[in-house]
Design an enzyme around this catalytic site. Structure first.
Site, short mmCIF file in Angstrom:
data_model
loop_
_atom_site.label_atom_id
_atom_site.label_comp_id
_atom_site.label_asym_id
_atom_site.label_seq_id
_atom_site.Cartn_x
_atom_site.Cartn_y
_atom_site.Cartn_z
N SER A 12 0.84 -1.21 0.00
CA SER A 12 0.00 0.00 0.00
C SER A 12 0.87 1.25 0.00
O SER A 12 0.62 2.19 -0.78
CB SER A 12 -0.91 0.01 1.24
OG SER A 12 -1.78 -1.10 1.24
N ARG A 32 0.22 8.09 5.91
CA ARG A 32 -0.68 7.23 6.68
C ARG A 32 -2.10 7.80 6.67
O ARG A 32 -3.09 7.05 6.73
CB ARG A 32 -0.17 6.99 8.10
CG ARG A 32 -0.80 5.78 8.78
CD ARG A 32 0.00 5.29 9.98
NE ARG A 32 1.12 4.46 9.59
CZ ARG A 32 1.06 3.12 9.43
NH1 ARG A 32 -0.05 2.48 9.64
NH2 ARG A 32 2.13 2.45 9.06
N HIS A 92 -3.28 6.56 3.44
CA HIS A 92 -3.49 5.11 3.56
C HIS A 92 -4.86 4.78 4.16
O HIS A 92 -5.55 3.88 3.69
CB HIS A 92 -2.37 4.53 4.43
CG HIS A 92 -2.45 3.07 4.68
ND1 HIS A 92 -2.83 2.55 5.90
CD2 HIS A 92 -2.22 2.00 3.88
CE1 HIS A 92 -2.82 1.23 5.84
NE2 HIS A 92 -2.44 0.87 4.63
#
Lengths: 211, 211
Positions: free
Chosen positions: B15, B38, B41
């Site tokens: 990812s 993040r 993400h």
């Protein structure tokens, strides 16, 4: 009006007024729109106006499923936290997430599978669990579809909104391709999430409470 | 590779590889980028690459604050659920959310204020609470800034990521305009959310664990 002087219900009403005004032209029927706009409300992302997908009659079937008192299973504790228990109390609905259960963690380790898969297998062991809310893990959604195919799971509704870059889109495409056998609510693409999944449940619970 | 055959850590690595490849050119320093990616993400939304804002030195100050064992307060139980307690255990960090505490609900009713405001007032009553994570309620962030101005709150870090259409953007602009007195991490615009706020904490906890 200063937002600090507004009551929570006034803020929500104003938010929905803004969403309705800015969403522009769309073809969502009224019931589906209640669900879609709550996904927009929780994400501030108008992409859901174009990306959400419902199986035919999914909202009516979802409302019936909630009124039947079926158990709800989520794939994350975030989604569990985001679901309004107060709104579901009248239906006697239990909401569970097994991903952090000690037995699930142990089985996942022993069998070399993800906790999400082990949690889904545990959940379908209780026949009251017929509403599945997946906001994070593609493996949970793939496993649920497999368990459904083999007859172990009997979903009355699947809310499938995994988010991410690896498997999320594919898992939702698999759900949408499963045909009309299972009522589903999902979206196209990488976006999604536990917050959006919980918002969809909350929208359906409000609709169920109105009729 | 089939995502179903991948281990969770392989899925995460893949990812981040995709995010790094698709994010394109940007000027984020390495530490800030760990936080920004993040957020991407958890949301699958590249808008955070352009919309996140850090006060000067915020990541270093955040890492120091986490290592000091300061208590974390969130505005929602969703954000609380999304924060990895395992990663914070080594620092002895307590993570609390008071929005559903019976005394908070009672005070909010008596005083005609939102639960988010009452919960923030309760939180700052404990001096260990110096890290504030707000992913939903603009009123919580406005109240925290007011409590900081009057000296009641002494934030070592504010993660301010309220989402929505009424007050969210304004509350984040107020945070960003508060100058360098308080380390902050926020974003521009309506987007945000408990999931993104939790992801920021998790990224910082990983950084804190590495140094």
């Amino acid at each position: 009006m200063d937002s600090l002087a507004m009551k929570p219900e006034e803020i929500e009403a104003e938010s929905f007024r803004i969403i309705d005004a800015e969403a522009g032209r769309h073809d969502w029927p009224p019931a589906e729109w209640q669900v879609v706009r709550r996904a927009v409300h929780t994400s501030a992302d108008f992409e859901y106006v174009r990306s959400m997908v419902f199986s035919q009659g999914a909202v009516e079937q979802a409302v019936a499923a909630l009124k039947s008192g079926y158990g709800i299973v989520t794939d994350t504790n975030m989604a569990l936290s985001g679901i309004s228990k107060v709104r579901l109390a009248r239906f006697g609905t239990r909401v569970n997430c097994h991903v952090a259960d000690p037995d699930v963690i142990e089985i996942a380790k022993q069998e070399g599978i993800t906790r999400s898969i082990a949690a889904m297998r545990k959940a379908v062991g209780d026949p009251v669990n017929r509403i599945f809310v997946i906001g994070n893990a593609p493996t949970a959604l793939f496993e649920l579809l497999r368990l459904t195919d083999e007859g172990t799971a009997k979903p009355a509704l699947i809310i499938g909104l995994p988010v991410g870059f690896v498997g999320a889109e594919e898992s939702k495409n698999a759900l949408a391709a499963s045909g009309q056998a299972i009522p589903f609510i999902t979206n196209i693409g990488r976006k999604g999430g536990s917050n959006v999944a919980a918002a969809v449940v909350n929208a359906l619970a409000i609709l169920a409470g109105q009729c």
